[in-house]
Motif scaffolding. Structure first.
Motif, PDB file in Angstrom:
ATOM      1  N   GLY A  30      -7.167  -3.979   1.058  1.00 53.14           N
ATOM      2  CA  GLY A  30      -6.396  -5.158   0.700  1.00 53.14           C
ATOM      3  C   GLY A  30      -5.205  -5.287   1.630  1.00 53.14           C
ATOM      4  O   GLY A  30      -5.181  -4.703   2.715  1.00 53.14           O
ATOM      5  N   HIS A  31      -4.201  -6.040   1.205  1.00 56.88           N
ATOM      6  CA  HIS A  31      -3.017  -6.236   2.037  1.00 56.88           C
ATOM      7  C   HIS A  31      -2.122  -4.997   2.084  1.00 56.88           C
ATOM      8  O   HIS A  31      -1.620  -4.625   3.137  1.00 56.88           O
ATOM      9  CB  HIS A  31      -2.208  -7.434   1.538  1.00 56.88           C
ATOM     10  N   LYS A  32      -1.917  -4.364   0.933  1.00 61.28           N
ATOM     11  CA  LYS A  32      -1.018  -3.214   0.869  1.00 61.28           C
ATOM     12  C   LYS A  32      -1.704  -1.964   0.337  1.00 61.28           C
ATOM     13  O   LYS A  32      -1.067  -0.932   0.182  1.00 61.28           O
ATOM     14  CB  LYS A  32       0.170  -3.535  -0.035  1.00 61.28           C
ATOM     15  N   GLU A  33      -3.013  -2.083   0.041  1.00 63.96           N
ATOM     16  CA  GLU A  33      -3.706  -0.958  -0.549  1.00 63.96           C
ATOM     17  C   GLU A  33      -5.125  -0.837  -0.009  1.00 63.96           C
ATOM     18  O   GLU A  33      -5.661  -1.768   0.570  1.00 63.96           O
ATOM     19  CB  GLU A  33      -3.750  -1.082  -2.071  1.00 63.96           C
ATOM     20  N   LYS A  34      -5.674   0.350  -0.209  1.00 65.87           N
ATOM     21  CA  LYS A  34      -7.050   0.630   0.183  1.00 65.87           C
ATOM     22  C   LYS A  34      -7.746   1.213  -1.043  1.00 65.87           C
ATOM     23  O   LYS A  34      -7.196   2.082  -1.721  1.00 65.87           O
ATOM     24  CB  LYS A  34      -7.070   1.630   1.337  1.00 65.87           C
ATOM     25  N   PHE A  35      -8.932   0.734  -1.330  1.00 61.53           N
ATOM     26  CA  PHE A  35      -9.707   1.206  -2.468  1.00 61.53           C
ATOM     27  C   PHE A  35     -10.928   1.950  -1.952  1.00 61.53           C
ATOM     28  O   PHE A  35     -11.689   1.416  -1.154  1.00 61.53           O
ATOM     29  CB  PHE A  35     -10.158   0.027  -3.337  1.00 61.53           C
ATOM     30  N   VAL A  47     -10.640   4.856  -6.259  1.00 59.39           N
ATOM     31  CA  VAL A  47      -9.326   5.451  -6.009  1.00 59.39           C
ATOM     32  C   VAL A  47      -8.525   4.469  -5.163  1.00 59.39           C
ATOM     33  O   VAL A  47      -8.996   4.005  -4.123  1.00 59.39           O
ATOM     34  CB  VAL A  47      -9.463   6.807  -5.278  1.00 59.39           C
ATOM     35  N   GLU A  48      -7.329   4.145  -5.624  1.00 58.45           N
ATOM     36  CA  GLU A  48      -6.455   3.212  -4.906  1.00 58.45           C
ATOM     37  C   GLU A  48      -5.389   3.984  -4.134  1.00 58.45           C
ATOM     38  O   GLU A  48      -4.711   4.845  -4.687  1.00 58.45           O
ATOM     39  CB  GLU A  48      -5.778   2.259  -5.886  1.00 58.45           C
ATOM     40  N   LEU A  49      -5.267   3.681  -2.845  1.00 56.80           N
ATOM     41  CA  LEU A  49      -4.272   4.311  -1.980  1.00 56.80           C
ATOM     42  C   LEU A  49      -3.272   3.278  -1.510  1.00 56.80           C
ATOM     43  O   LEU A  49      -3.648   2.155  -1.154  1.00 56.80           O
ATOM     44  CB  LEU A  49      -4.941   4.916  -0.743  1.00 56.80           C
ATOM     45  N   ASP A  50      -2.009   3.643  -1.466  1.00 54.44           N
ATOM     46  CA  ASP A  50      -0.967   2.798  -0.892  1.00 54.44           C
ATOM     47  C   ASP A  50      -1.020   2.968   0.622  1.00 54.44           C
ATOM     48  O   ASP A  50      -0.906   4.083   1.131  1.00 54.44           O
ATOM     49  CB  ASP A  50       0.389   3.225  -1.439  1.00 54.44           C
ATOM     50  N   ASN A  52       1.099   2.065   2.897  1.00 54.75           N
ATOM     51  CA  ASN A  52       2.385   2.439   3.504  1.00 54.75           C
ATOM     52  C   ASN A  52       2.668   3.930   3.409  1.00 54.75           C
ATOM     53  O   ASN A  52       3.190   4.536   4.340  1.00 54.75           O
ATOM     54  CB  ASN A  52       3.530   1.652   2.863  1.00 54.75           C
ATOM     55  N   THR A  53       2.320   4.531   2.273  1.00 51.85           N
ATOM     56  CA  THR A  53       2.620   5.946   2.060  1.00 51.85           C
ATOM     57  C   THR A  53       1.383   6.836   2.162  1.00 51.85           C
ATOM     58  O   THR A  53       1.504   8.051   2.207  1.00 51.85           O
ATOM     59  CB  THR A  53       3.249   6.152   0.666  1.00 51.85           C
ATOM     60  N   ASN A  54       0.199   6.215   2.155  1.00 50.95           N
ATOM     61  CA  ASN A  54      -1.081   6.931   2.172  1.00 50.95           C
ATOM     62  C   ASN A  54      -1.205   7.878   0.982  1.00 50.95           C
ATOM     63  O   ASN A  54      -1.796   8.954   1.074  1.00 50.95           O
ATOM     64  CB  ASN A  54      -1.286   7.678   3.493  1.00 50.95           C
ATOM     65  N   LYS A  55      -0.631   7.470  -0.168  1.00 52.62           N
ATOM     66  CA  LYS A  55      -0.702   8.270  -1.384  1.00 52.62           C
ATOM     67  C   LYS A  55      -1.576   7.567  -2.415  1.00 52.62           C
ATOM     68  O   LYS A  55      -1.617   6.342  -2.470  1.00 52.62           O
ATOM     69  CB  LYS A  55       0.690   8.490  -1.972  1.00 52.62           C
ATOM     70  N   MET A  56      -2.255   8.368  -3.228  1.00 52.43           N
ATOM     71  CA  MET A  56      -3.066   7.813  -4.309  1.00 52.43           C
ATOM     72  C   MET A  56      -2.132   7.269  -5.384  1.00 52.43           C
ATOM     73  O   MET A  56      -1.197   7.958  -5.797  1.00 52.43           O
ATOM     74  CB  MET A  56      -3.971   8.883  -4.889  1.00 52.43           C
ATOM     75  N   ILE A  57      -2.407   6.040  -5.803  1.00 49.29           N
ATOM     76  CA  ILE A  57      -1.550   5.442  -6.826  1.00 49.29           C
ATOM     77  C   ILE A  57      -2.300   5.081  -8.097  1.00 49.29           C
ATOM     78  O   ILE A  57      -1.674   4.812  -9.109  1.00 49.29           O
ATOM     79  CB  ILE A  57      -0.803   4.206  -6.279  1.00 49.29           C
TER      80      ILE A  57
END
Length: 80
Positions: A30-35, A47-50, A52-57
């Protein structure tokens, strides 16, 4: 193991099963996240990742529905 039994596990046990047994399928950005989508037992885990931070959210579990639909074309090409 079914989805209900998986949900009864502790959070750590769920992550452990996902990383050890889960099969990575495609991801959707997506724009700010990766699923990232995984097949586990008889259901799917997203699993959703941010980005910008490459952290699981977040983590979601499902068997069918709109969440799975967005991966439909990508899953086909991953499996062949």
């Amino acid at each position: 193991m079914g989805l209900y039994e998986y949900m009864m596990l502790t959070e750590d046990e769920q992550w452990n099963d996902l990383w050890q047994i889960g099969i990575f399928l495609p991801h959707h950005t997506g724009h700010k996240e990766k699923f990232s989508l995984y097949a586990l037992y008889d259901f799917f885990v997203e699993v959703e990742l941010d980005l910008n931070t490459n952290k699981m959210i977040a983590k979601g579990h499902f068997k069918t529905g709109e969440t799975l639909d967005k991966y439909a074309g990508d899953i086909y090409y991953t499996l062949i």
